[in-house]
Design a protein around this motif. Structure first.
Motif, PDB file in Angstrom:
ATOM      1  N   GLY A  15      64.283  67.554  27.755  1.00 30.43           N
ATOM      2  CA  GLY A  15      64.657  67.001  29.046  1.00 30.43           C
ATOM      3  C   GLY A  15      63.478  66.704  29.959  1.00 30.43           C
ATOM      4  O   GLY A  15      63.642  66.061  30.995  1.00 30.43           O
ATOM      5  N   LEU A  16      62.289  67.130  29.589  1.00 27.52           N
ATOM      6  CA  LEU A  16      61.112  66.891  30.439  1.00 27.52           C
ATOM      7  C   LEU A  16      60.931  65.420  30.774  1.00 27.52           C
ATOM      8  O   LEU A  16      60.641  65.066  31.909  1.00 27.52           O
ATOM      9  CB  LEU A  16      59.839  67.405  29.757  1.00 27.52           C
ATOM     10  CG  LEU A  16      59.517  68.880  29.890  1.00 27.52           C
ATOM     11  CD1 LEU A  16      58.291  69.230  29.062  1.00 27.52           C
ATOM     12  CD2 LEU A  16      59.311  69.270  31.337  1.00 27.52           C
ATOM     13  N   VAL A  17      61.102  64.581  29.787  1.00 27.66           N
ATOM     14  CA  VAL A  17      60.854  63.152  29.989  1.00 27.66           C
ATOM     15  C   VAL A  17      61.836  62.536  30.988  1.00 27.66           C
ATOM     16  O   VAL A  17      61.550  61.503  31.581  1.00 27.66           O
ATOM     17  CB  VAL A  17      60.863  62.401  28.632  1.00 27.66           C
ATOM     18  CG1 VAL A  17      62.270  62.231  28.110  1.00 27.66           C
ATOM     19  CG2 VAL A  17      60.133  61.087  28.737  1.00 27.66           C
ATOM     20  N   LEU A  18      62.955  63.185  31.212  1.00 26.44           N
ATOM     21  CA  LEU A  18      63.965  62.668  32.133  1.00 26.44           C
ATOM     22  C   LEU A  18      63.734  63.099  33.580  1.00 26.44           C
ATOM     23  O   LEU A  18      64.354  62.553  34.491  1.00 26.44           O
ATOM     24  CB  LEU A  18      65.358  63.124  31.687  1.00 26.44           C
ATOM     25  CG  LEU A  18      65.779  62.706  30.280  1.00 26.44           C
ATOM     26  CD1 LEU A  18      67.113  63.341  29.920  1.00 26.44           C
ATOM     27  CD2 LEU A  18      65.834  61.197  30.164  1.00 26.44           C
ATOM     28  N   LEU A  19      62.868  64.068  33.784  1.00 29.25           N
ATOM     29  CA  LEU A  19      62.645  64.601  35.125  1.00 29.25           C
ATOM     30  C   LEU A  19      61.622  63.763  35.892  1.00 29.25           C
ATOM     31  O   LEU A  19      60.477  63.631  35.450  1.00 29.25           O
ATOM     32  CB  LEU A  19      62.140  66.045  35.041  1.00 29.25           C
ATOM     33  CG  LEU A  19      63.061  67.052  34.367  1.00 29.25           C
ATOM     34  CD1 LEU A  19      62.352  68.393  34.214  1.00 29.25           C
ATOM     35  CD2 LEU A  19      64.342  67.203  35.164  1.00 29.25           C
TER      36      LEU A  19
ATOM     37  N   ALA B 284      48.183  62.066  32.693  1.00 26.41           N
ATOM     38  CA  ALA B 284      48.694  62.336  31.345  1.00 26.41           C
ATOM     39  C   ALA B 284      49.969  61.541  31.084  1.00 26.41           C
ATOM     40  O   ALA B 284      50.158  61.002  29.989  1.00 26.41           O
ATOM     41  CB  ALA B 284      48.952  63.832  31.168  1.00 26.41           C
ATOM     42  N   PHE B 285      50.831  61.444  32.089  1.00 26.99           N
ATOM     43  CA  PHE B 285      52.074  60.687  31.932  1.00 26.99           C
ATOM     44  C   PHE B 285      51.776  59.205  31.712  1.00 26.99           C
ATOM     45  O   PHE B 285      52.368  58.566  30.839  1.00 26.99           O
ATOM     46  CB  PHE B 285      52.975  60.868  33.159  1.00 26.99           C
ATOM     47  CG  PHE B 285      54.261  60.105  33.055  1.00 26.99           C
ATOM     48  CD1 PHE B 285      55.298  60.574  32.268  1.00 26.99           C
ATOM     49  CD2 PHE B 285      54.430  58.906  33.721  1.00 26.99           C
ATOM     50  CE1 PHE B 285      56.486  59.864  32.157  1.00 26.99           C
ATOM     51  CE2 PHE B 285      55.608  58.189  33.615  1.00 26.99           C
ATOM     52  CZ  PHE B 285      56.643  58.673  32.831  1.00 26.99           C
ATOM     53  N   GLU B 286      50.862  58.655  32.489  1.00 24.98           N
ATOM     54  CA  GLU B 286      50.539  57.232  32.356  1.00 24.98           C
ATOM     55  C   GLU B 286      49.899  56.920  31.007  1.00 24.98           C
ATOM     56  O   GLU B 286      50.199  55.893  30.394  1.00 24.98           O
ATOM     57  CB  GLU B 286      49.653  56.789  33.512  1.00 24.98           C
ATOM     58  CG  GLU B 286      50.426  56.752  34.827  1.00 24.98           C
ATOM     59  CD  GLU B 286      49.573  56.441  36.041  1.00 24.98           C
ATOM     60  OE1 GLU B 286      48.325  56.363  35.915  1.00 24.98           O
ATOM     61  OE2 GLU B 286      50.156  56.283  37.126  1.00 24.98           O
ATOM     62  N   VAL B 287      49.037  57.805  30.536  1.00 22.25           N
ATOM     63  CA  VAL B 287      48.437  57.617  29.207  1.00 22.25           C
ATOM     64  C   VAL B 287      49.522  57.682  28.142  1.00 22.25           C
ATOM     65  O   VAL B 287      49.550  56.875  27.210  1.00 22.25           O
ATOM     66  CB  VAL B 287      47.331  58.666  28.944  1.00 22.25           C
ATOM     67  CG1 VAL B 287      46.912  58.671  27.480  1.00 22.25           C
ATOM     68  CG2 VAL B 287      46.138  58.403  29.847  1.00 22.25           C
ATOM     69  N   ARG B 288      50.450  58.627  28.294  1.00 17.93           N
ATOM     70  CA  ARG B 288      51.565  58.749  27.347  1.00 17.93           C
ATOM     71  C   ARG B 288      52.391  57.470  27.324  1.00 17.93           C
ATOM     72  O   ARG B 288      52.744  56.973  26.255  1.00 17.93           O
ATOM     73  CB  ARG B 288      52.459  59.929  27.739  1.00 17.93           C
ATOM     74  CG  ARG B 288      53.662  60.096  26.839  1.00 17.93           C
ATOM     75  CD  ARG B 288      54.702  61.021  27.471  1.00 17.93           C
ATOM     76  NE  ARG B 288      55.809  61.247  26.585  1.00 17.93           N
ATOM     77  CZ  ARG B 288      56.871  60.446  26.497  1.00 17.93           C
ATOM     78  NH1 ARG B 288      56.963  59.364  27.243  1.00 17.93           N
ATOM     79  NH2 ARG B 288      57.848  60.722  25.657  1.00 17.93           N
ATOM     80  N   GLU B 289      52.706  56.933  28.484  1.00 17.77           N
ATOM     81  CA  GLU B 289      53.521  55.721  28.557  1.00 17.77           C
ATOM     82  C   GLU B 289      52.809  54.528  27.914  1.00 17.77           C
ATOM     83  O   GLU B 289      53.431  53.744  27.205  1.00 17.77           O
ATOM     84  CB  GLU B 289      53.887  55.406  30.007  1.00 17.77           C
ATOM     85  CG  GLU B 289      54.856  56.417  30.608  1.00 17.77           C
ATOM     86  CD  GLU B 289      56.171  56.473  29.861  1.00 17.77           C
ATOM     87  OE1 GLU B 289      56.926  55.489  29.907  1.00 17.77           O
ATOM     88  OE2 GLU B 289      56.441  57.514  29.215  1.00 17.77           O
ATOM     89  N   ARG B 290      51.508  54.399  28.152  1.00 15.46           N
ATOM     90  CA  ARG B 290      50.753  53.301  27.528  1.00 15.46           C
ATOM     91  C   ARG B 290      50.694  53.479  26.016  1.00 15.46           C
ATOM     92  O   ARG B 290      50.833  52.515  25.262  1.00 15.46           O
ATOM     93  CB  ARG B 290      49.354  53.207  28.124  1.00 15.46           C
ATOM     94  CG  ARG B 290      49.342  52.594  29.519  1.00 15.46           C
ATOM     95  CD  ARG B 290      47.950  52.201  29.978  1.00 15.46           C
ATOM     96  NE  ARG B 290      47.003  53.308  29.997  1.00 15.46           N
ATOM     97  CZ  ARG B 290      46.829  54.139  31.019  1.00 15.46           C
ATOM     98  NH1 ARG B 290      47.543  54.003  32.115  1.00 15.46           N
ATOM     99  NH2 ARG B 290      45.932  55.103  30.955  1.00 15.46           N
ATOM    100  N   ALA B 291      50.491  54.707  25.571  1.00 13.53           N
ATOM    101  CA  ALA B 291      50.439  54.977  24.130  1.00 13.53           C
ATOM    102  C   ALA B 291      51.790  54.690  23.483  1.00 13.53           C
ATOM    103  O   ALA B 291      51.854  54.131  22.386  1.00 13.53           O
ATOM    104  CB  ALA B 291      50.019  56.424  23.878  1.00 13.53           C
ATOM    105  N   TYR B 292      52.869  55.052  24.176  1.00 14.48           N
ATOM    106  CA  TYR B 292      54.208  54.783  23.651  1.00 14.48           C
ATOM    107  C   TYR B 292      54.445  53.274  23.539  1.00 14.48           C
ATOM    108  O   TYR B 292      54.938  52.792  22.518  1.00 14.48           O
ATOM    109  CB  TYR B 292      55.274  55.420  24.549  1.00 14.48           C
ATOM    110  CG  TYR B 292      56.676  55.169  24.062  1.00 14.48           C
ATOM    111  CD1 TYR B 292      57.166  55.827  22.943  1.00 14.48           C
ATOM    112  CD2 TYR B 292      57.508  54.267  24.715  1.00 14.48           C
ATOM    113  CE1 TYR B 292      58.452  55.589  22.481  1.00 14.48           C
ATOM    114  CE2 TYR B 292      58.797  54.027  24.257  1.00 14.48           C
ATOM    115  CZ  TYR B 292      59.261  54.699  23.147  1.00 14.48           C
ATOM    116  OH  TYR B 292      60.529  54.454  22.687  1.00 14.48           O
ATOM    117  N   ALA B 293      54.076  52.532  24.567  1.00  8.54           N
ATOM    118  CA  ALA B 293      54.264  51.077  24.552  1.00  8.54           C
ATOM    119  C   ALA B 293      53.465  50.442  23.413  1.00  8.54           C
ATOM    120  O   ALA B 293      53.957  49.547  22.720  1.00  8.54           O
ATOM    121  CB  ALA B 293      53.859  50.484  25.894  1.00  8.54           C
TER     122      ALA B 293
END
Length: 95
Positions: free
Chosen positions: A31-35, A49-58
């Motif tokens: 549920g972390l990703v939903l918070l 860290a969140f922004e890097v994660r989002e770019r890596a996911y994209a």
């Protein structure tokens, strides 16, 4: 495993670790990703860290789409490679 998937997994683990530490949750909490608060405030390590994660996911998703890999992992290299004939149902004997 592709390089972009490896990058996403590393970025996700880094973000999860920081989010869990800040929010006092388990890293395995799906549920972390939903918070919204797990995204962090601007200028914080959590936000970075969140922004890097989002770019890596994209990047990882874009690579999967370009490779013709669907969500289930099947490979469809190009539209003409798809079956053009209808699938026939197999009869079940004994009914």
């Amino acid at each position: 495993m592709t390089g972009s998937e490896l990058l996403f997994r590393a970025a996700d683990a880094t973000w999860r670790s920081e989010a869990a530490r800040i929010l006092q949750r388990e890293e395995t909490d799906l549920g972390l990703v939903l918070l919204p608060e797990a995204r962090g405030e601007p200028g914080t390590l959590l936000r970075a860290a969140f922004e890097v994660r989002e770019r890596a996911y994209a990047t990882w998703r874009r690579g999967k789409v370009e490779a013709g890999i669907s969500e289930t992992g099947s490979v469809i290299p190009f539209p003409s490679a798809r079956a053009t004939e209808p699938v026939r149902r197999l009869g079940v004997r004994g009914r």
